[in-house]
Design a protein around this motif. Structure first.
Motif, PDB file in Angstrom:
ATOM      1  N   ILE A 323      18.054   1.291   1.944  1.00 35.56           N
ATOM      2  CA  ILE A 323      17.002   0.536   1.261  1.00 35.56           C
ATOM      3  C   ILE A 323      15.632   1.046   1.687  1.00 35.56           C
ATOM      4  CG2 ILE A 323      15.910  -1.731   1.034  1.00 35.56           C
ATOM      5  CD1 ILE A 323      18.499  -1.486  -0.529  1.00 35.56           C
ATOM      6  N   ALA A 324      15.456   1.283   2.986  1.00 35.74           N
ATOM      7  CA  ALA A 324      14.188   1.797   3.499  1.00 35.74           C
ATOM      8  C   ALA A 324      13.900   3.193   2.948  1.00 35.74           C
ATOM      9  CB  ALA A 324      14.211   1.827   5.024  1.00 35.74           C
ATOM     10  N   ALA A 325      14.947   4.032   2.895  1.00 31.33           N
ATOM     11  CA  ALA A 325      14.769   5.384   2.359  1.00 31.33           C
ATOM     12  C   ALA A 325      14.390   5.344   0.888  1.00 31.33           C
ATOM     13  CB  ALA A 325      16.053   6.195   2.552  1.00 31.33           C
ATOM     14  N   LEU A 326      15.027   4.466   0.136  1.00 32.99           N
ATOM     15  CA  LEU A 326      14.736   4.334  -1.294  1.00 32.99           C
ATOM     16  C   LEU A 326      13.265   3.988  -1.519  1.00 32.99           C
ATOM     17  CD1 LEU A 326      15.686   4.090  -4.260  1.00 32.99           C
ATOM     18  CD2 LEU A 326      16.300   1.723  -3.763  1.00 32.99           C
ATOM     19  N   GLU A 327      12.773   3.022  -0.769  1.00 28.71           N
ATOM     20  CA  GLU A 327      11.374   2.606  -0.928  1.00 28.71           C
ATOM     21  C   GLU A 327      10.420   3.734  -0.547  1.00 28.71           C
ATOM     22  OE1 GLU A 327      11.118  -0.872   1.493  1.00 28.71           O
ATOM     23  OE2 GLU A 327      12.161  -2.159   0.029  1.00 28.71           O
ATOM     24  N   ARG A 328      10.705   4.427   0.553  1.00 30.30           N
ATOM     25  CA  ARG A 328       9.844   5.509   1.025  1.00 30.30           C
ATOM     26  C   ARG A 328       9.845   6.693   0.058  1.00 30.30           C
ATOM     27  NH1 ARG A 328      12.573   6.533   5.088  1.00 30.30           N
ATOM     28  NH2 ARG A 328      13.569   8.478   4.432  1.00 30.30           N
ATOM     29  N   ILE A 329      11.027   7.088  -0.400  1.00 29.06           N
ATOM     30  CA  ILE A 329      11.139   8.280  -1.236  1.00 29.06           C
ATOM     31  C   ILE A 329      10.577   8.037  -2.632  1.00 29.06           C
ATOM     32  CG2 ILE A 329      12.816   9.845  -2.326  1.00 29.06           C
ATOM     33  CD1 ILE A 329      14.482   9.592   0.268  1.00 29.06           C
ATOM     34  N   MET A 330      10.758   6.833  -3.168  1.00 28.88           N
ATOM     35  CA  MET A 330      10.165   6.531  -4.470  1.00 28.88           C
ATOM     36  C   MET A 330       8.633   6.590  -4.387  1.00 28.88           C
ATOM     37  SD  MET A 330      12.355   6.187  -6.894  1.00 28.88           S
ATOM     38  CE  MET A 330      11.508   5.269  -8.182  1.00 28.88           C
TER      39      MET A 330
END
Length: 375
Positions: A323-330
């Motif tokens: 979830i954290a990666a998704l937010e950061r990468i988007m």
């Protein structure tokens, strides 16, 4: 090796166009790209854009048949076997999990095994499909033999990942891991970066520890011996037999129940032969699904709130980092290795696509041996 960051929208448009250029329909291209880019958005680089070249090569060689029509060859109210007939793995995977979900909603559980398929991306994608429907989802797959069994020196099992997802608040439980120490994709990434492998990952053809990524990869392809260690390493002292056993559980669900190819016969004689398994379980057949979800969510929060080790700031539950990666990468863009972009440029040339129309003035460094050791 440097990384470039591209927006999700850019990579989505490129993947959609590329897979349609190969001959897939718009709907099929959308499923394939969603599996790929979900991996990148979760920070699982090994199974994202860098897999494009693998699919390119498998389509060229005829391992992946674009016009294949997967067929249900055995069916009951709670189970099924699908013969993929060499279809794209993501497409038959999506179809199989949809079937498992439908059976679970009616009968409480749905179990679908697939044979004669190809690489299907991250196992967790399919587990999440069930989770989004309020069900427990499970998926696993075998692959070309890369795992050397405990006390052996020849790869006999695949990376054989196992994934499970279960509804929870504030975010779902999501576990997806290979039963090897690392996946083949990780070796490919180290090969591209021209970095030695960490100690404890791989074995050479004699069964001795190796940090030489090109050598290990080429031995896997040529089936000369060696490969990647099971989860737990190469000896029983740290649990090698456990990773080996988990890999065998995957074989049972994927290749044995489907009567398909075990890992040591996958990617042989121009045929993929990869097998998968998909399970959906309906919590409503055990009680009130909302109460079950609440019960699980409470436990997950108790885990996060448990006492931390000295120096540790946080206890994660499975799925939080994604979830954290998704937010950061988007927000920041999808990081793509320069050598992967060399492969993307090669793919654009093959498909007669304008690289600049997607990636602007960026041009990757060209290296003659970019594919060395990968296939």
């Amino acid at each position: 090796m440097a990384y470039q960051h591209f927006s999700y929208e850019t990579l989505h448009r490129f993947c959609m166009d590329a897979f349609q250029k190969f001959g897939f329909t718009e709907k099929e291209a959308d499923i394939i790209q969603d599996v790929l880019l979900t991996s990148d958005l979760y920070g699982i680089e090994s199974h994202g854009m860098q897999r494009m070249v693998r699919y390119h090569k498998c389509i060229e060689k005829g391992m992946i048949k674009i016009e294949a029509k997967p067929e249900v060859v055995f069916d009951t109210p709670i189970s099924a076997v699908i013969d993929a007939h060499d279809a794209m793995g993501q497409l038959v995977g999506y179809q199989a999990m949809e079937l498992a979900i439908a059976k679970a909603k009616t009968s409480g559980v749905g179990i679908v095994s697939v044979r004669n398929s190809n690489h299907y991306g991250i196992a967790g994608y399919y587990a999440k499909m069930a989770c989004k429907e309020g069900l427990m989802g499970f998926s696993c797959t075998n692959s070309e033999a890369i795992m050397v069994p405990t006390n052996g020196r020849m790869a006999m099992l695949g990376s054989n990942p196992i994934a499970c997802a279960f509804p929870a608040e504030p975010y779902d439980f999501f576990f997806d891991a290979s039963t090897t120490v690392v996946t083949r994709g990780k070796l490919e990434m180290y090969n591209k970066m021209e970095k030695p492998l960490p100690e404890g990952w791989a074995l050479d053809k004699n069964g001795d520890p190796s940090t030489n990524a090109p050598d290990v990869l080429s031995n896997i392809v040529a089936k000369n011996g060696g490969g990647i260690m099971p989860l737990g390493g190469s000896t029983e002292q740290l649990g090698s037999h456990k990773g080996y056993g988990y890999g065998m559980l995957c074989e049972i669900f994927a290749s044995i129940l489907s009567m398909g190819s075990t890992s040591n016969y996958c990617m042989v004689d121009g045929k993929g032969g990869i097998c998968h398994s998909f399970v959906a379980i309906n919590p409503a057949f055990f009680g009130d699904p909302e109460e079950i979800k609440k019960h699980f969510s409470t436990y997950l929060q108790e885990l996060r709130d448990a006492p931390k080790a000295n120096g540790a700031e946080k206890i994660y539950t499975h799925g939080e980092k994604e979830i954290a990666a998704l937010e950061r990468i988007m927000k920041d863009g999808v990081p793509v290795n320069d050598n992967t972009m060399v492969e993307v440029l090669d793919l654009c040339n093959y498909l007669d696509m304008d690289f600049g129309s997607y990636f602007g003035d960026y041009r990757p460094p060209v290296k003659e041996d970019v594919f060395k050791g990968n296939y």
